[in-house]
Design a protein around this motif. Sequence first.
Motif, PDB file in Angstrom:
ATOM      1  N   HIS A  89     -20.897   2.530  15.261  1.00  0.00           N
ATOM      2  CA  HIS A  89     -20.746   3.449  16.394  1.00  0.00           C
ATOM      3  C   HIS A  89     -19.499   3.085  17.200  1.00  0.00           C
ATOM      4  CE1 HIS A  89     -24.809   5.327  16.051  1.00  0.00           C
ATOM      5  NE2 HIS A  89     -25.073   4.174  15.450  1.00  0.00           N
ATOM      6  N   PRO A  90     -18.509   3.984  17.295  1.00  0.00           N
ATOM      7  CA  PRO A  90     -17.291   3.664  18.046  1.00  0.00           C
ATOM      8  C   PRO A  90     -17.456   3.837  19.554  1.00  0.00           C
ATOM      9  CG  PRO A  90     -17.073   5.809  17.005  1.00  0.00           C
ATOM     10  CD  PRO A  90     -18.419   5.290  16.603  1.00  0.00           C
ATOM     11  N   VAL A  91     -16.953   2.855  20.278  1.00  0.00           N
ATOM     12  CA  VAL A  91     -16.758   2.948  21.739  1.00  0.00           C
ATOM     13  C   VAL A  91     -15.280   2.692  21.945  1.00  0.00           C
ATOM     14  CG1 VAL A  91     -17.228   1.899  23.991  1.00  0.00           C
ATOM     15  CG2 VAL A  91     -19.092   2.214  22.338  1.00  0.00           C
ATOM     16  N   ILE A  92     -14.531   3.802  22.106  1.00  0.00           N
ATOM     17  CA  ILE A  92     -13.079   3.736  22.037  1.00  0.00           C
ATOM     18  C   ILE A  92     -12.480   3.850  23.430  1.00  0.00           C
ATOM     19  CG2 ILE A  92     -10.991   4.723  21.014  1.00  0.00           C
ATOM     20  CD1 ILE A  92     -13.086   3.525  19.014  1.00  0.00           C
ATOM     21  N   GLY A  93     -11.864   2.777  23.890  1.00  0.00           N
ATOM     22  CA  GLY A  93     -11.155   2.789  25.168  1.00  0.00           C
ATOM     23  C   GLY A  93      -9.668   2.971  24.985  1.00  0.00           C
ATOM     24  N   THR A  94      -9.180   2.620  23.795  1.00  0.00           N
ATOM     25  CA  THR A  94      -7.755   2.731  23.511  1.00  0.00           C
ATOM     26  C   THR A  94      -7.284   4.167  23.666  1.00  0.00           C
ATOM     27  OG1 THR A  94      -8.075   1.004  21.836  1.00  0.00           O
ATOM     28  CG2 THR A  94      -5.950   2.170  21.834  1.00  0.00           C
ATOM     29  N   THR A  95      -6.155   4.353  24.331  1.00  0.00           N
ATOM     30  CA  THR A  95      -5.616   5.693  24.549  1.00  0.00           C
ATOM     31  C   THR A  95      -4.580   6.028  23.479  1.00  0.00           C
ATOM     32  OG1 THR A  95      -4.103   4.603  26.106  1.00  0.00           O
ATOM     33  CG2 THR A  95      -6.001   5.765  27.035  1.00  0.00           C
ATOM     34  N   GLY A  96      -4.106   7.288  23.522  1.00  0.00           N
ATOM     35  CA  GLY A  96      -3.043   7.691  22.600  1.00  0.00           C
ATOM     36  C   GLY A  96      -3.490   8.562  21.451  1.00  0.00           C
ATOM     37  N   LEU A  97      -4.793   8.845  21.331  1.00  0.00           N
ATOM     38  CA  LEU A  97      -5.246   9.759  20.276  1.00  0.00           C
ATOM     39  C   LEU A  97      -4.808  11.179  20.611  1.00  0.00           C
ATOM     40  CD1 LEU A  97      -8.882   8.443  19.735  1.00  0.00           C
ATOM     41  CD2 LEU A  97      -7.080   8.456  17.991  1.00  0.00           C
ATOM     42  N   THR A  98      -4.272  11.882  19.626  1.00  0.00           N
ATOM     43  CA  THR A  98      -3.923  13.292  19.840  1.00  0.00           C
ATOM     44  C   THR A  98      -5.172  14.155  19.760  1.00  0.00           C
ATOM     45  OG1 THR A  98      -3.608  13.750  17.491  1.00  0.00           O
ATOM     46  CG2 THR A  98      -1.691  12.863  18.712  1.00  0.00           C
ATOM     47  N   ASP A  99      -5.078  15.372  20.258  1.00  0.00           N
ATOM     48  CA  ASP A  99      -6.223  16.299  20.196  1.00  0.00           C
ATOM     49  C   ASP A  99      -6.650  16.497  18.749  1.00  0.00           C
ATOM     50  OD1 ASP A  99      -5.051  18.474  22.911  1.00  0.00           O
ATOM     51  OD2 ASP A  99      -6.060  16.525  22.920  1.00  0.00           O
ATOM     52  N   GLU A 100      -5.669  16.589  17.862  1.00  0.00           N
ATOM     53  CA  GLU A 100      -5.974  16.801  16.440  1.00  0.00           C
ATOM     54  C   GLU A 100      -6.702  15.586  15.864  1.00  0.00           C
ATOM     55  OE1 GLU A 100      -2.979  17.108  17.856  1.00  0.00           O
ATOM     56  OE2 GLU A 100      -3.014  19.311  17.992  1.00  0.00           O
ATOM     57  N   GLN A 101      -6.265  14.403  16.227  1.00  0.00           N
ATOM     58  CA  GLN A 101      -6.918  13.182  15.730  1.00  0.00           C
ATOM     59  C   GLN A 101      -8.354  13.102  16.244  1.00  0.00           C
ATOM     60  OE1 GLN A 101      -4.042  10.270  17.134  1.00  0.00           O
ATOM     61  NE2 GLN A 101      -3.320   9.908  15.027  1.00  0.00           N
ATOM     62  N   SER A 103     -10.278  15.588  17.059  1.00  0.00           N
ATOM     63  CA  SER A 103     -11.061  16.600  16.335  1.00  0.00           C
ATOM     64  C   SER A 103     -11.400  16.121  14.927  1.00  0.00           C
ATOM     65  CB  SER A 103     -10.248  17.901  16.277  1.00  0.00           C
ATOM     66  OG  SER A 103     -10.947  18.882  15.575  1.00  0.00           O
ATOM     67  N   ASP A 104     -10.433  15.491  14.285  1.00  0.00           N
ATOM     68  CA  ASP A 104     -10.604  14.906  12.950  1.00  0.00           C
ATOM     69  C   ASP A 104     -11.747  13.889  12.961  1.00  0.00           C
ATOM     70  OD1 ASP A 104      -9.356  15.277  10.547  1.00  0.00           O
ATOM     71  OD2 ASP A 104      -8.094  13.495  10.722  1.00  0.00           O
ATOM     72  N   LEU A 105     -11.707  13.000  13.943  1.00  0.00           N
ATOM     73  CA  LEU A 105     -12.700  11.927  14.042  1.00  0.00           C
ATOM     74  C   LEU A 105     -14.083  12.493  14.368  1.00  0.00           C
ATOM     75  CD1 LEU A 105     -10.475   9.381  16.005  1.00  0.00           C
ATOM     76  CD2 LEU A 105     -11.264   9.132  13.629  1.00  0.00           C
ATOM     77  N   GLN A 106     -14.124  13.539  15.177  1.00  0.00           N
ATOM     78  CA  GLN A 106     -15.410  14.168  15.504  1.00  0.00           C
ATOM     79  C   GLN A 106     -16.029  14.804  14.267  1.00  0.00           C
ATOM     80  OE1 GLN A 106     -13.959  16.567  18.853  1.00  0.00           O
ATOM     81  NE2 GLN A 106     -15.269  15.401  20.247  1.00  0.00           N
ATOM     82  N   SER A 107     -15.207  15.405  13.436  1.00  0.00           N
ATOM     83  CA  SER A 107     -15.715  16.006  12.199  1.00  0.00           C
ATOM     84  C   SER A 107     -16.245  14.929  11.262  1.00  0.00           C
ATOM     85  CB  SER A 107     -14.600  16.795  11.496  1.00  0.00           C
ATOM     86  OG  SER A 107     -14.135  17.833  12.327  1.00  0.00           O
ATOM     87  N   LEU A 108     -15.523  13.825  11.174  1.00  0.00           N
ATOM     88  CA  LEU A 108     -15.945  12.722  10.308  1.00  0.00           C
ATOM     89  C   LEU A 108     -17.262  12.125  10.807  1.00  0.00           C
ATOM     90  CD1 LEU A 108     -15.182  10.865   7.938  1.00  0.00           C
ATOM     91  CD2 LEU A 108     -13.898   9.442   9.556  1.00  0.00           C
ATOM     92  N   ALA A 109     -17.351  11.943  12.118  1.00  0.00           N
ATOM     93  CA  ALA A 109     -18.579  11.368  12.702  1.00  0.00           C
ATOM     94  C   ALA A 109     -19.760  12.306  12.492  1.00  0.00           C
ATOM     95  CB  ALA A 109     -18.367  11.102  14.192  1.00  0.00           C
ATOM     96  N   SER A 110     -19.492  13.606  12.610  1.00  0.00           N
ATOM     97  CA  SER A 110     -20.565  14.586  12.430  1.00  0.00           C
ATOM     98  C   SER A 110     -21.082  14.564  10.990  1.00  0.00           C
ATOM     99  CB  SER A 110     -20.014  15.977  12.770  1.00  0.00           C
ATOM    100  OG  SER A 110     -20.988  16.958  12.553  1.00  0.00           O
ATOM    101  N   ALA A 111     -20.145  14.428  10.057  1.00  0.00           N
ATOM    102  CA  ALA A 111     -20.536  14.373   8.640  1.00  0.00           C
ATOM    103  C   ALA A 111     -21.357  13.116   8.336  1.00  0.00           C
ATOM    104  CB  ALA A 111     -19.286  14.403   7.769  1.00  0.00           C
ATOM    105  N   LYS A 112     -21.087  12.062   9.118  1.00  0.00           N
ATOM    106  CA  LYS A 112     -21.827  10.798   8.919  1.00  0.00           C
ATOM    107  C   LYS A 112     -23.072  10.732   9.809  1.00  0.00           C
ATOM    108  CE  LYS A 112     -20.240   7.366   7.168  1.00  0.00           C
ATOM    109  NZ  LYS A 112     -20.444   6.702   5.853  1.00  0.00           N
ATOM    110  N   HIS A 113     -23.308  11.778  10.602  1.00  0.00           N
ATOM    111  CA  HIS A 113     -24.429  11.797  11.566  1.00  0.00           C
ATOM    112  C   HIS A 113     -24.390  10.553  12.444  1.00  0.00           C
ATOM    113  CE1 HIS A 113     -25.937  15.178   9.301  1.00  0.00           C
ATOM    114  NE2 HIS A 113     -25.887  14.441   8.200  1.00  0.00           N
ATOM    115  N   LEU A 114     -23.176  10.281  12.967  1.00  0.00           N
ATOM    116  CA  LEU A 114     -22.936   9.064  13.744  1.00  0.00           C
ATOM    117  C   LEU A 114     -22.450   9.434  15.136  1.00  0.00           C
ATOM    118  CD1 LEU A 114     -22.740   5.850  13.086  1.00  0.00           C
ATOM    119  CD2 LEU A 114     -20.279   6.272  13.175  1.00  0.00           C
ATOM    120  N   GLY A 115     -23.080   8.902  16.163  1.00  0.00           N
ATOM    121  CA  GLY A 115     -22.644   9.139  17.540  1.00  0.00           C
ATOM    122  C   GLY A 115     -21.636   8.092  17.976  1.00  0.00           C
TER     123      GLY A 115
END
Length: 259
Positions: A89-101, A103-115
């Motif tokens: 489970h990611p708890v991400i404080g690091t900044t600098g992710l683009t909107d596209e990145q 969205s990409d990560l949200q899709s991957l997490a959704s496919a893994k059923h991971l919050g």
Amino acid sequence: MTKVLVAGFTGAMGQKAVHLVQESNGYELVAGFAAGLKSKDPKDYGLPAGVAIYGDLNEIQTDADIWIDFTLPSAVYANTKFAIEQGIHPVIGTTGLTDEQVSDLQSLASAKHLGGLIAPNFGMSAVLLMKFAKEAAKYFPDVEIIEMHHDNKADAPSGTALSTAKLIDEVRPEHEQGNPDETESLSGVRGGDYHGIHIHAVRLPGYVAHEQVLFGGPGEALTIRQDSFDRQSFMGGVKVAMDHVLDLKDLVVGLENVL
Ligand SMILES: NC(=O)C1=CN([C@@H]2O[C@H](COP(=O)(O)OP(=O)(O)OC[C@H]3O[C@@H](n4cnc5c(N)ncnc54)[C@H](OP(=O)(O)O)[C@@H]3O)[C@@H](O)[C@H]2O)C=CC1
Ligand SMILES: O=C(O)C1=N[C@H](C(=O)O)C[C@H](O)C1
């Protein structure tokens, strides 16, 4: 016992996160990950012998439940993608992710059923500043943002300032501010431009993390300001994230999702 890996564990925020995990009942620090390590011996970092130390993403083999990331904008996407792929489970404080990145990560997490949680700022003063700024923007469409940080910060503008601008942009009719015919005799002096919202980044020793949102209107002005004087100000929010992330069903953005 919930097991935690801290990525960026040798950094300013990573060190705070390590101490938070170690001081929190029900949590166990099982691994630290950073770049440019000279040693893989946990004792060299003041850590117990059982804590695994990694210097390369590809060598990480861990049973951690939570991945706390305070690394750098250049590393955060690959780190978060790895964590999700490993079911951590990611708890991400690091900044600098683009909107596209994101969205990409949200899709991957959704496919893994991971919050998981991505939070550009874990400080309550910043979370409230963004909330109040979004409300104020409904009445004051002319706004500029000044963020001020320590002079070791790798990215500009801050993730918090960008998040503030995005929230304002949701309620503000897009328009350019200032004299349409203005010229800059010094390049960049009017700051960065996010959908007509100017953002200015200050980098000075002595500062930690601060932001002002300045609204102007006919005959009046409104300034909303937050100050983080110590990185300890972020740890309350990180602890809230640790306590809730295992129950999340999606990868969400913003600490307000778990408050
Ligand atoms: N969300 C929030 O509330 C907050 C977020 N931040 C964000 O957290 C991030 C870190 O800030 P800060 O702690 O000040 O930065 P530091 O430079 O102090 O620490 C960065 C850490 O990341 C490590 N690192 C660098 N590259 C990699 C990599 N490729 N893989 C793994 N680890 C790596 C560094 O290791 P080494 O030293 O060996 O190079 C170091 O341990 C920034 O993006 C900042 O914006 C900061 C404060 C609050
Ligand atoms: O680099 C920092 O220090 C901080 N970075 C985050 C950001 O970019 O918004 C959060 C906070 O401002 C401290």
